[in-house]
Design a protein around this motif. Structure first.
Motif, PDB file in Angstrom:
ATOM      1  N   LYS A 264       0.800  -1.222   0.000  1.00  0.00           N
ATOM      2  CA  LYS A 264       0.000   0.000   0.000  1.00  0.00           C
ATOM      3  C   LYS A 264       0.834   1.274   0.000  1.00  0.00           C
ATOM      4  O   LYS A 264       0.290   2.365   0.074  1.00  0.00           O
ATOM      5  N   ALA A 265       2.148   1.161  -0.064  1.00  0.00           N
ATOM      6  CA  ALA A 265       3.010   2.339   0.021  1.00  0.00           C
ATOM      7  C   ALA A 265       2.766   3.327  -1.118  1.00  0.00           C
ATOM      8  O   ALA A 265       3.000   4.522  -0.950  1.00  0.00           O
ATOM      9  N   GLY A 266       2.272   2.873  -2.256  1.00  0.00           N
ATOM     10  CA  GLY A 266       1.993   3.786  -3.373  1.00  0.00           C
ATOM     11  C   GLY A 266       0.969   4.843  -3.001  1.00  0.00           C
ATOM     12  O   GLY A 266       1.115   6.018  -3.343  1.00  0.00           O
ATOM     13  N   LEU A 267      -0.058   4.440  -2.277  1.00  0.00           N
ATOM     14  CA  LEU A 267      -1.075   5.394  -1.826  1.00  0.00           C
ATOM     15  C   LEU A 267      -0.477   6.371  -0.820  1.00  0.00           C
ATOM     16  O   LEU A 267      -0.725   7.577  -0.881  1.00  0.00           O
ATOM     17  N   LEU A 268       0.338   5.851   0.077  1.00  0.00           N
ATOM     18  CA  LEU A 268       1.002   6.708   1.061  1.00  0.00           C
ATOM     19  C   LEU A 268       1.888   7.744   0.365  1.00  0.00           C
ATOM     20  O   LEU A 268       1.875   8.923   0.717  1.00  0.00           O
ATOM     21  N   ILE A 269       2.627   7.325  -0.629  1.00  0.00           N
ATOM     22  CA  ILE A 269       3.496   8.241  -1.376  1.00  0.00           C
ATOM     23  C   ILE A 269       2.670   9.332  -2.047  1.00  0.00           C
ATOM     24  O   ILE A 269       3.036  10.511  -2.027  1.00  0.00           O
ATOM     25  N   ASN A 270       1.540   8.959  -2.626  1.00  0.00           N
ATOM     26  CA  ASN A 270       0.666   9.957  -3.254  1.00  0.00           C
ATOM     27  C   ASN A 270       0.142  10.968  -2.233  1.00  0.00           C
ATOM     28  O   ASN A 270       0.088  12.166  -2.509  1.00  0.00           O
ATOM     29  N   ILE A 271      -0.234  10.500  -1.056  1.00  0.00           N
ATOM     30  CA  ILE A 271      -0.746  11.407  -0.023  1.00  0.00           C
ATOM     31  C   ILE A 271       0.368  12.319   0.479  1.00  0.00           C
ATOM     32  O   ILE A 271       0.166  13.531   0.632  1.00  0.00           O
ATOM     33  N   LEU A 272       1.557  11.769   0.720  1.00  0.00           N
ATOM     34  CA  LEU A 272       2.685  12.605   1.141  1.00  0.00           C
ATOM     35  C   LEU A 272       2.986  13.661   0.079  1.00  0.00           C
ATOM     36  O   LEU A 272       3.286  14.817   0.403  1.00  0.00           O
ATOM     37  N   GLY A 273       2.879  13.277  -1.196  1.00  0.00           N
ATOM     38  CA  GLY A 273       3.087  14.234  -2.284  1.00  0.00           C
ATOM     39  C   GLY A 273       2.047  15.340  -2.283  1.00  0.00           C
ATOM     40  O   GLY A 273       2.371  16.519  -2.480  1.00  0.00           O
ATOM     41  N   MET A 274       0.777  14.971  -2.041  1.00  0.00           N
ATOM     42  CA  MET A 274      -0.281  15.986  -1.987  1.00  0.00           C
ATOM     43  C   MET A 274      -0.029  16.974  -0.851  1.00  0.00           C
ATOM     44  O   MET A 274      -0.198  18.182  -1.014  1.00  0.00           O
ATOM     45  N   ILE A 275       0.363  16.435   0.304  1.00  0.00           N
ATOM     46  CA  ILE A 275       0.636  17.305   1.454  1.00  0.00           C
ATOM     47  C   ILE A 275       1.769  18.265   1.110  1.00  0.00           C
ATOM     48  O   ILE A 275       1.677  19.472   1.347  1.00  0.00           O
ATOM     49  N   PHE A 276       2.821  17.736   0.535  1.00  0.00           N
ATOM     50  CA  PHE A 276       3.976  18.553   0.159  1.00  0.00           C
ATOM     51  C   PHE A 276       3.583  19.643  -0.837  1.00  0.00           C
ATOM     52  O   PHE A 276       3.935  20.811  -0.670  1.00  0.00           O
ATOM     53  N   MET A 277       2.830  19.276  -1.856  1.00  0.00           N
ATOM     54  CA  MET A 277       2.461  20.229  -2.905  1.00  0.00           C
ATOM     55  C   MET A 277       1.458  21.286  -2.421  1.00  0.00           C
ATOM     56  O   MET A 277       1.307  22.322  -3.047  1.00  0.00           O
ATOM     57  N   HIS A 278       0.784  21.028  -1.315  1.00  0.00           N
ATOM     58  CA  HIS A 278      -0.174  21.998  -0.764  1.00  0.00           C
ATOM     59  C   HIS A 278       0.430  22.799   0.387  1.00  0.00           C
ATOM     60  O   HIS A 278      -0.304  23.307   1.236  1.00  0.00           O
TER      61      HIS A 278
END
Length: 197
Positions: A87-101
């Motif tokens: 499930k790390a792919g979903l976690l990476i996407n969420i961390l990316g969203m947080i970073f980009m916001h």
């Protein structure tokens, strides 16, 4: 063919076994072997994006590959069930969203973005299970994410931030580079956007 190779590579990942190009060609891609590079590239991209798994070549002379967690994250979500998907792919996407916001993102923005890939709060997902529990409980408890109430919000609103473990196991630059790679872009536009925040 890409889906078949993807399933094969996930099986190898769960078994913690290396694989070779010869094995993939003889057991998975028996026809259209001349298209192996494109099929392999696409399957590798899906592994990284969906599951947070990288394919690394460890022996170029024999074209031997191992599968490892992307970005060094130790969470893979497969500890309790050998048939569970990473499930790390979903976690990476969420961390990316947080970073980009700007290092925090409202919960509703997370669910809106995840709905674009068919992940909805309260609805069982074939890869991620029940995503609300995974995101707001499991990853918060594992300290990958911080989930907190926005001060003075009425009705109550929540936001996500990077957790302590995310800061320990990866960097914002690694997330940025992965986002750029997945989007086939240079990290520069992402960086210039971040400077404006």
């Amino acid at each position: 063919m890409v889906a078949t190779l993807l399933r094969f590579l996930l099986m190898k990942y769960r078994a913690k076994e290396p694989t070779t190009q010869a094995e993939m060609l003889s057991s998975i891609i028996t026809e259209h072997q001349d298209h192996f590079p494109e099929i392999f590239t696409r399957a590798s991209e899906y592994l990284q994006l969906l599951f947070g798994v990288d394919v690394k070549e460890v022996d170029p002379s024999n074209h031997t590959y191992v599968l490892v967690n992307t970005l060094g994250l130790t969470y893979n979500g497969t500890l309790s069930d050998e048939y569970c998907m990473p499930k790390a792919g979903l976690l990476i996407n969420i961390l990316g969203m947080i970073f980009m916001h700007g290092n925090r993102v409202p919960e509703e923005d997370i669910w809106e973005a995840l709905s674009l890939i068919g992940v909805y709060a309260g609805r069982e997902h074939c890869i991620y299970g029940e995503p609300r529990e995974l995101i707001t409980k499991v990853w918060v408890q594992e300290q990958y994410l911080e989930y907190r109430r926005v001060a003075d919000s009425d009705p109550a609103c929540y936001e996500f931030l990077w957790g302590l473990r995310a800061y320990t196991e990866t960097t914002k630059m690694k997330i940025l580079e992965l986002l750029a790679k997945v989007n086939k872009a240079s990290p520069r536009p992402f960086l210039s956007g971040m400077r404006r925040l």
